[in-house]
Design a protein around this motif. Structure first.
Motif, short mmCIF file in Angstrom:
data_model
loop_
_atom_site.label_atom_id
_atom_site.label_comp_id
_atom_site.label_asym_id
_atom_site.label_seq_id
_atom_site.Cartn_x
_atom_site.Cartn_y
_atom_site.Cartn_z
N ASP A 16 -12.55 41.46 -9.85
CA ASP A 16 -11.78 42.56 -9.58
C ASP A 16 -10.17 42.47 -10.10
OD1 ASP A 16 -13.94 43.37 -7.94
OD2 ASP A 16 -13.17 42.75 -6.02
N GLN A 17 -9.74 41.60 -10.39
CA GLN A 17 -8.53 41.39 -10.65
C GLN A 17 -8.19 42.11 -12.24
OE1 GLN A 17 -5.58 40.41 -9.29
NE2 GLN A 17 -4.29 40.45 -11.49
N LEU A 18 -9.60 41.34 -12.91
CA LEU A 18 -9.46 41.87 -14.37
C LEU A 18 -9.70 43.31 -14.57
CD1 LEU A 18 -9.19 41.09 -17.43
CD2 LEU A 18 -11.83 40.42 -17.26
N GLN A 19 -10.70 43.69 -13.79
CA GLN A 19 -10.86 45.23 -13.68
C GLN A 19 -9.60 46.09 -13.29
OE1 GLN A 19 -14.84 46.64 -13.57
NE2 GLN A 19 -13.49 48.03 -14.52
N ASP A 20 -9.06 45.73 -12.29
CA ASP A 20 -7.80 46.35 -11.77
C ASP A 20 -6.85 46.43 -13.14
OD1 ASP A 20 -9.11 46.56 -9.63
OD2 ASP A 20 -7.56 45.46 -8.40
N ASP A 21 -6.58 45.51 -13.77
CA ASP A 21 -5.62 45.43 -14.94
C ASP A 21 -6.10 46.19 -15.98
OD1 ASP A 21 -3.75 43.59 -13.63
OD2 ASP A 21 -4.73 41.74 -14.55
N LEU A 22 -7.37 46.05 -16.39
CA LEU A 22 -7.81 47.07 -17.47
C LEU A 22 -7.69 48.57 -16.99
CD1 LEU A 22 -11.07 45.05 -18.37
CD2 LEU A 22 -8.92 45.09 -19.73
N ASP A 23 -8.07 48.66 -15.87
CA ASP A 23 -8.12 50.20 -15.45
C ASP A 23 -6.72 50.72 -15.44
OD1 ASP A 23 -10.78 50.18 -15.37
OD2 ASP A 23 -11.10 50.12 -13.31
N ALA A 24 -5.64 49.99 -14.92
CA ALA A 24 -4.50 50.30 -14.71
C ALA A 24 -3.79 50.62 -16.27
CB ALA A 24 -3.61 49.49 -14.12
N ALA A 25 -4.21 49.69 -17.07
CA ALA A 25 -3.83 49.95 -18.34
C ALA A 25 -4.29 51.10 -19.18
CB ALA A 25 -3.81 48.53 -19.29
N SER A 26 -5.50 51.63 -18.95
CA SER A 26 -6.25 52.57 -19.57
C SER A 26 -5.65 53.83 -18.85
CB SER A 26 -7.67 52.54 -19.15
OG SER A 26 -8.21 53.73 -19.49
N LEU A 27 -5.50 53.70 -17.85
CA LEU A 27 -5.00 54.91 -16.80
C LEU A 27 -3.51 55.38 -17.45
CD1 LEU A 27 -4.55 57.24 -14.64
CD2 LEU A 27 -3.75 55.42 -13.11
N ARG A 28 -2.51 54.29 -17.59
CA ARG A 28 -1.33 54.66 -18.09
C ARG A 28 -1.13 55.16 -19.67
NH1 ARG A 28 -0.10 49.49 -15.63
NH2 ARG A 28 -0.32 48.27 -17.45
N ALA A 29 -2.35 54.64 -20.40
CA ALA A 29 -2.40 55.26 -21.87
C ALA A 29 -2.82 56.51 -21.92
CB ALA A 29 -3.16 54.21 -22.49
N VAL A 30 -3.88 56.82 -21.07
CA VAL A 30 -4.71 58.08 -21.24
C VAL A 30 -3.59 59.04 -20.51
CG1 VAL A 30 -6.38 59.64 -20.02
CG2 VAL A 30 -6.82 57.22 -20.97
#
Ligand SMILES: *Cc1c(COP(=O)(O)O)cnc(C)c1O
Length: 715
Positions: free
Chosen positions: A643-657
């Motif tokens: 979950d931790q990794l998923q949250d990090d990845l998704d947060a980074a993707s959200l910021r970039a998009v």
């Protein structure tokens, strides 16, 4: 043109019609009808959360008569009442042609919650909204369907927040006489009373009927003087109680629902369980068969033939499970009445028949006793197959008999009056019949007849409506908090700023704070001078979900930061009304569930008719809907190892998009000030999404895959 004088007789008829109309939620998807009640009393209409019965209660006979003497008003009332009467006596509906087998063999649709209208607070979230939209589309399609649910006297809670940002729940009690409910009586006009066995007690219940167009919803209610206070309170709250309350409510819904159908002489050919809460209905059907001296095997086959099941929950903990002691205390005598021991009965709700320690799972009961079952999106169907594969030890996971019917929304019910007016003007009133026609939508949205300027005109109007709604609500909220200067809330947010909407239950897997994981970044982006961003949040956490409440508190703390003040707001008491403003005004609908926890999600579908765009993780409906150009995705269509990794990845993707694609596109304006490239995406989103993610398509799917008898003609 001079309007004709209105006769006494016409006025009497109109008064009668208006009273009738007030009790049918048909008006909730007909803006012209809403306007009549609003005009009758703008104050009570707002003050009662758009309650038509309250408006009618508060207007005296002489006043109503007087108001109808106005020929202009009368003409509009008469037109609305005529379209209502025409609607109620349909000819040539979809079901007349394609579901004749159900004509005298209706569907009984059981759901623990129904979200039909903001004035009837008997829903908690997506499950209820789906049931409400299902009923509305069934009505539009002419499908013979009855809804069965519970009249929760105190509904789901109303939400406020404390000065510390902590959610407070309160429970006003409803008066049925002030709601669009009618008592269910027998032919002689006497109240119908049925009972259900809970342990050794026979608990009596009455029922209320709600008109949903041509569909009737029955709400069961144990608040009767002959019951003990304990059982009078059984139906007080939506998902409010402990396990004892829960099992009692589910006995009421499942067993009681069948008994009410019998008492009313309604003979359903299909019992549809919307989630496992109502699955005890299968045991009542089994009891009836056994009582009629059918052998057990035949009795079971009979039940299976008539039951269908929709599961909604992709995590084991979300499924109701009752231990043996609880089952024995509540259903022991019921089991004996059908010649079963409690262990015989337990076996129907256990994955492993012979494991004495295993509890009784409602989903297992439903799966064992239904003809067909489905999840609510393609991914959720697969996740459900994996979850319940132990029930089918002899077959491959991919063959587990759980299919998928992807959810939708009831288009006209979720199209704001402003947008509805816009589409009627652009396309003629026929747009309402045409949204399922993919070709029509594509041509319409690509045609020059609908100009960017007009489309942008709609977007700016809707954004202002939302901003003003939020200002009003924030002002009220802060008056309560004794804020000295509430006038400052008149200037928060801006109708010119790119607006993100986020509203849903504050279940933690939906990750409301994801955008603020890098707070420095969020502050920089939100307060950019050239390309500012604003976000409006709303949502309730379940009363016993402290983690969810912490998320609300985290958001509220952010709204109070000096550097973000007026850019991020939290609107309290999320309900259908708040949802309507948010889904119509937001430019982007943000959806951040941790994959694959969102079985489907429907709020993102509600933005379609308003020219909003989705920005979502690849979960539920969005991974079926996203085509690269009709919105944006966050992350990939895969699940990370933690979950931790998923949250990090998704947060980074959200910021970039957001930073690289979404915001620049919104502010990329032509000389005329209009974001043409943005609107291109909006057009494509509407063309590709509206014809698919609506409940008309969904109810047709259910009818063809689940309701029509085996072997009947399927078109
Ligand atoms: C649409 C809606 C929901 C469901 O939204 P999800 O996206 O499925 O979470 C919940 N509550 C209200 C009031 C809604 O209108």
């Amino acid at each position: 043109m001079a309007l004709k004088k209105v006769s006494e007789k016409q006025i009497d008829q109109a008064i009668q019609d208006l009273h009738e109309l007030a009790y049918n939620l048909w008006h909730s998807w007909n803006p012209a009808a809403q306007r009549i009640f609003q005009e009758l009393s703008p104050f009570f209409w707002e003050d009662t959360n758009h309650n038509s019965v309250e408006v009618m209660n508060w207007i005296s006979g002489p006043e109503l008569k007087g108001r109808l003497q106005n020929p202009d008003f009368f003409t509009r009332v008469a037109a609305v009442c005529k379209s209502y009467r025409d609607y109620m006596k349909p000819k040539g509906t979809w079901a007349d042609k394609h579901a004749t087998a159900l004509k005298h063999a209706p569907v009984a649709y059981f759901s623990a919650e129904f979200g039909l209208h903001e004035s009837l607070r008997i829903y908690s979230g997506g499950l209820g909204i789906l049931a409400g939209d299902h009923a509305k589309s069934a009505s539009d399609l002419g499908l013979p369907l009855y809804g069965i649910s519970i009249f929760y006297r105190q509904g789901y809670f109303r939400q406020q927040t404390s000065n510390e940002g902590w959610q407070q729940e309160f429970y006003p009690t409803f008066d049925p006489a002030r709601l669009p409910l009618r008592p269910v009586n027998d032919k002689k006009g006497n109240r119908i009373i049925c009972s259900v066995p809970i342990g050794n007690t026979n608990v009596d219940f009455q029922a209320w009927a709600v008109g949903v167009g041509r569909v009737t919803l029955f709400l069961l209610d144990t608040n009767l003087p002959q019951n003990s206070q304990f059982y009078r309170d059984l139906s007080a709250h939506v998902y409010g109680g402990d396990q004892v309350n829960r099992i009692g409510q589910e006995i009421l819904l499942g067993i009681g629902g069948v008994r009410l159908m019998r008492k009313l002489g309604i003979n359903p050919s299909i019992f549809h369980m919307n989630e496992g809460h109502s699955a005890f209905l299968t045991l009542e059907l089994l009891r009836e068969q056994l009582q009629a001296k059918k052998p057990l095997v035949e009795a079971q086959a009979f039940v299976k033939k008539h039951c269908v099941f929709t599961t909604h929950t992709p995590v084991p903990a979300g499924h109701d499970k009752f231990d043996r002691g609880l089952m024995e205390a509540h259903l022991g005598p019921f089991a004996s009445s059908m010649g079963m021991s409690i262990d015989d009965m337990m076996a129907y709700g256990r994955v492993h028949q012979e494991s004495p320690g295993e509890g009784f799972t409602m989903t297992v009961l439903a799966l064992k006793m239904c003809r067909v079952a489905n999840g609510v999106s393609e991914l959720h169907g697969r996740v459900s197959q994996e979850m319940w594969k132990d029930l089918y030890p002899d077959i491959q996971v991919s063959k587990v008999p759980i299919g998928a019917v992807t959810n939708g929304v009831h288009i006209t019910g979720w199209t704001s009056p402003t947008a509805s007016q816009f589409w009627s003007t652009q396309l003629g009133p026929k747009w309402i019949e045409k949204f399922r026609d993919g070709k029509y939508w594509k041509e319409t949205l690509e045609s020059k007849k609908l100009s960017d300027a007009e489309l942008w005109g709609l977007r700016t109007a809707l954004r202002r409506e939302l901003v003003e709604f939020a200002r009003r609500r924030l002002r009220e909220q802060n008056l309560r908090h004794n804020t000295n200067d509430v006038a400052m809330y008149d200037n928060i947010l801006s109708p010119d700023v790119f607006t993100i909407g986020f509203a849903r239950r504050f279940a933690t897997y939906k990750r409301a704070p994801l955008l603020f994981r890098d707070l420095g970044w969020a502050i920089k982006v939100l307060t950019d001078k050239e390309k500012p961003v604003q976000i409006i949040f709303a949502g309730k956490a379940h009363p016993r979900d402290d983690a969810g409440k912490h998320f609300i508190q985290e958001i509220i703390n952010i709204t109070k930061r000096v550097d973000l003040f007026g850019r991020v707001v939290f609107v309290e008491d999320y309900d259908i009304n708040v949802a309507k403003y948010l889904v119509s005004g937001a430019d982007v609908w943000l959806n951040t569930p941790r994959r694959p926890m969102e079985a489907c999600g429907t709020s993102g579908m509600k933005v379609m008719m308003h020219g909003g765009l989705n920005l979502s993780t690849m979960d539920g409906w969005w991974r079926e809907a996203y085509d690269g150009e009709n919105g944006w995705k966050i992350g990939e269509d895969t699940t990370a190892s933690s979950d931790q990794l998923q949250d990090d990845l998704d947060a980074a993707s959200l910021r970039a998009v957001l930073e690289n694609q979404v915001i620049p596109l919104f502010y990329d304006r032509g000389k005329d000030g209009i974001p043409h490239n943005w609107l291109k995406r909006v057009r494509h989103a509407m063309a590709s999404l509206v014809p698919v993610f609506n409940t008309d398509r969904m109810v047709v799917d259910y009818t063809q895959k689940m309701y029509l008898p085996e072997g009947s003609k399927r078109k």
